[in-house]
Design a protein around this motif. Sequence first.
Motif, PDB file in Angstrom:
ATOM      1  N   MET A   1       0.847  -1.197   0.000  1.00  0.00           N
ATOM      2  CA  MET A   1       0.000   0.000   0.000  1.00  0.00           C
ATOM      3  C   MET A   1       0.883   1.248   0.000  1.00  0.00           C
ATOM      4  O   MET A   1       1.791   1.383   0.798  1.00  0.00           O
ATOM      5  N   GLU A   2       0.607   2.180  -0.941  1.00  0.00           N
ATOM      6  CA  GLU A   2       1.387   3.397  -1.033  1.00  0.00           C
ATOM      7  C   GLU A   2       0.990   4.365   0.085  1.00  0.00           C
ATOM      8  O   GLU A   2      -0.150   4.391   0.551  1.00  0.00           O
ATOM      9  N   ALA A   3       1.968   5.168   0.491  1.00  0.00           N
ATOM     10  CA  ALA A   3       1.710   6.138   1.563  1.00  0.00           C
ATOM     11  C   ALA A   3       0.656   7.155   1.131  1.00  0.00           C
ATOM     12  O   ALA A   3      -0.120   7.642   1.967  1.00  0.00           O
ATOM     13  N   SER A   4       0.621   7.498  -0.179  1.00  0.00           N
ATOM     14  CA  SER A   4      -0.346   8.485  -0.653  1.00  0.00           C
ATOM     15  C   SER A   4      -1.783   8.036  -0.449  1.00  0.00           C
ATOM     16  O   SER A   4      -2.685   8.850  -0.274  1.00  0.00           O
ATOM     17  N   SER A   5      -2.011   6.702  -0.470  1.00  0.00           N
ATOM     18  CA  SER A   5      -3.368   6.190  -0.279  1.00  0.00           C
ATOM     19  C   SER A   5      -3.847   6.352   1.157  1.00  0.00           C
ATOM     20  O   SER A   5      -5.050   6.229   1.431  1.00  0.00           O
ATOM     21  N   LEU A   6      -2.926   6.634   2.082  1.00  0.00           N
ATOM     22  CA  LEU A   6      -3.294   6.816   3.479  1.00  0.00           C
ATOM     23  C   LEU A   6      -3.535   8.285   3.826  1.00  0.00           C
ATOM     24  O   LEU A   6      -3.961   8.591   4.956  1.00  0.00           O
ATOM     25  N   ALA A   7      -3.265   9.190   2.886  1.00  0.00           N
ATOM     26  CA  ALA A   7      -3.350  10.620   3.189  1.00  0.00           C
ATOM     27  C   ALA A   7      -4.777  11.046   3.516  1.00  0.00           C
ATOM     28  O   ALA A   7      -5.018  11.730   4.519  1.00  0.00           O
ATOM     29  N   VAL A   8      -5.723  10.635   2.681  1.00  0.00           N
ATOM     30  CA  VAL A   8      -7.110  11.051   2.897  1.00  0.00           C
ATOM     31  C   VAL A   8      -7.666  10.468   4.203  1.00  0.00           C
ATOM     32  O   VAL A   8      -8.256  11.219   5.008  1.00  0.00           O
ATOM     33  N   PRO A   9      -7.511   9.151   4.474  1.00  0.00           N
ATOM     34  CA  PRO A   9      -7.959   8.649   5.788  1.00  0.00           C
ATOM     35  C   PRO A   9      -7.271   9.351   6.963  1.00  0.00           C
ATOM     36  O   PRO A   9      -7.891   9.563   8.009  1.00  0.00           O
ATOM     37  N   ALA A  10      -5.996   9.723   6.780  1.00  0.00           N
ATOM     38  CA  ALA A  10      -5.282  10.412   7.853  1.00  0.00           C
ATOM     39  C   ALA A  10      -5.899  11.783   8.137  1.00  0.00           C
ATOM     40  O   ALA A  10      -6.003  12.204   9.295  1.00  0.00           O
ATOM     41  N   VAL A  11      -6.311  12.495   7.076  1.00  0.00           N
ATOM     42  CA  VAL A  11      -6.940  13.804   7.269  1.00  0.00           C
ATOM     43  C   VAL A  11      -8.288  13.642   7.970  1.00  0.00           C
ATOM     44  O   VAL A  11      -8.611  14.402   8.902  1.00  0.00           O
ATOM     45  N   TYR A  12      -9.076  12.654   7.534  1.00  0.00           N
ATOM     46  CA  TYR A  12     -10.354  12.404   8.225  1.00  0.00           C
ATOM     47  C   TYR A  12     -10.106  12.040   9.692  1.00  0.00           C
ATOM     48  O   TYR A  12     -10.861  12.462  10.586  1.00  0.00           O
ATOM     49  N   LEU A  14      -7.559  13.023  11.545  1.00  0.00           N
ATOM     50  CA  LEU A  14      -7.143  14.235  12.251  1.00  0.00           C
ATOM     51  C   LEU A  14      -8.352  15.107  12.586  1.00  0.00           C
ATOM     52  O   LEU A  14      -8.451  15.653  13.699  1.00  0.00           O
ATOM     53  N   ILE A  15      -9.278  15.240  11.616  1.00  0.00           N
ATOM     54  CA  ILE A  15     -10.485  16.032  11.866  1.00  0.00           C
ATOM     55  C   ILE A  15     -11.295  15.414  13.003  1.00  0.00           C
ATOM     56  O   ILE A  15     -11.785  16.121  13.909  1.00  0.00           O
ATOM     57  N   THR A  16     -11.426  14.096  12.970  1.00  0.00           N
ATOM     58  CA  THR A  16     -12.191  13.406  14.013  1.00  0.00           C
ATOM     59  C   THR A  16     -11.551  13.600  15.380  1.00  0.00           C
ATOM     60  O   THR A  16     -12.234  13.875  16.374  1.00  0.00           O
TER      61      THR A  16
END
Length: 432
Positions: A1-12, A14-16
């Motif tokens: 799994m590429e690190a870029s694919s984790l960026a969006v879940p990471a932002v969600y 962080l918001i949570t």
Amino acid sequence: MEASSLAVPAVYGLITFLAYSSQWLFLYLEPHPLSKKQLIRFNVLLICLLISYTQSVVVDPGHVPKVAGQETEESDGKFSGKFRQRWCRKCKATKPPRSHHCKECKRCIPKMDHHCPWTSNCVSHTTFPHFLRFLFYATTSMIYLASFLWARCKVVWDDRDLPSYLGPNIFQLAHLFLLSVTNFVTLFAVGILFIRNIWCLAANTTTIEGWEIERHKTLVRRARYFGGYLDGPDGVKVRIQRQEFPYDIGIWKNFKQGMGTGNTLAWFWPLATTPSIESGLEFETNDLEEPGLQWPPPDPDRINRRVPHGFDRGEEAFTYRNAELTPRETIAAFRRRQEADIVRRRKPFVQRVESQVARGESTGVEGAFDECEDLQGSGAGSASGEESWKNSEGERLRDFGVDEDVEFYDEDDLPLGELLARKRMQAEVRAQ
């Protein structure tokens, strides 16, 4: 799994963490839990934030259809820069103004600003309004959250001399500390990005165009010491004249164009309509320059060589190397040479000037060395040429997600097959 694919879940995530774990923590901290009005305001901001961010992630950044354009004008071995045709070799299509080929999206994007790793999407003509709304609601939400955190941190500090059992426990203190630090660091980063994008919107520039503006100023400064011309490939002399950025049409019009509407209420509405792709193919200009000039201005290092490799090197033109290769290896080697020949890198400017000095061609060179403060950053290794030039912030085109091989070397020349196809099409139209 590429690190870029984790960026969006990471932002969600962080918001949570910031938004919802903080509301839970405030139930147990002095001076009091959030009031009903505070909860409503905060959660409305969070809903707007989540919608805007999701729009930034899922909205299509657009594509460039195949469109006809104007042709290159060339005379007397000097390249004028007028009516230059931008062509994308990978998309096999002409490129409208302000479009760029994204190496992540694998296509040309209308009015590409940059490829954002945190949305895994391009910030473009269609996604910029959503992205700016996301930055606005993120900044506003974190400022509001900071006011809540500050009030509770102040209570903890004022009661620091009381017995520990009268205050929050160690886990609540750790949670409060982590929330405060994370919110401050994120607010600082996002706030700077938000202010920068507001400035870009007011000036109607993208981050890529900011790089191009600085690159153009560097070329003008270099050309000052060489009679207004810089050397292009194959002995072509390219005239470098100062050219104004054409798309700054006034602050109000810039905001209307960037946000896709003149309705100021719609600028803040997270479900606002996405600008159409068609509106991102042509842009109003300020007419500060004579008609026909295009942006970016002529760049001698972005012009393809007309003479194939070998024809200008007699000692290598007709030599056959690697005779011991098998037929399959020979074909593979040919394809590698063919691909390498598409991009013909030129040495960084400083190395070319040093070569002139070594050959005794020193007229104006000393001044160029004194004036061009960017020279030390113009190379990034033996495999890089002038495309490795960096702006004052140390950024290259590839740092914005742009495919440098397409943008820097192969965007101004229409292939012969395309020219012939257009000529046949024009003949058929006349015949009808």
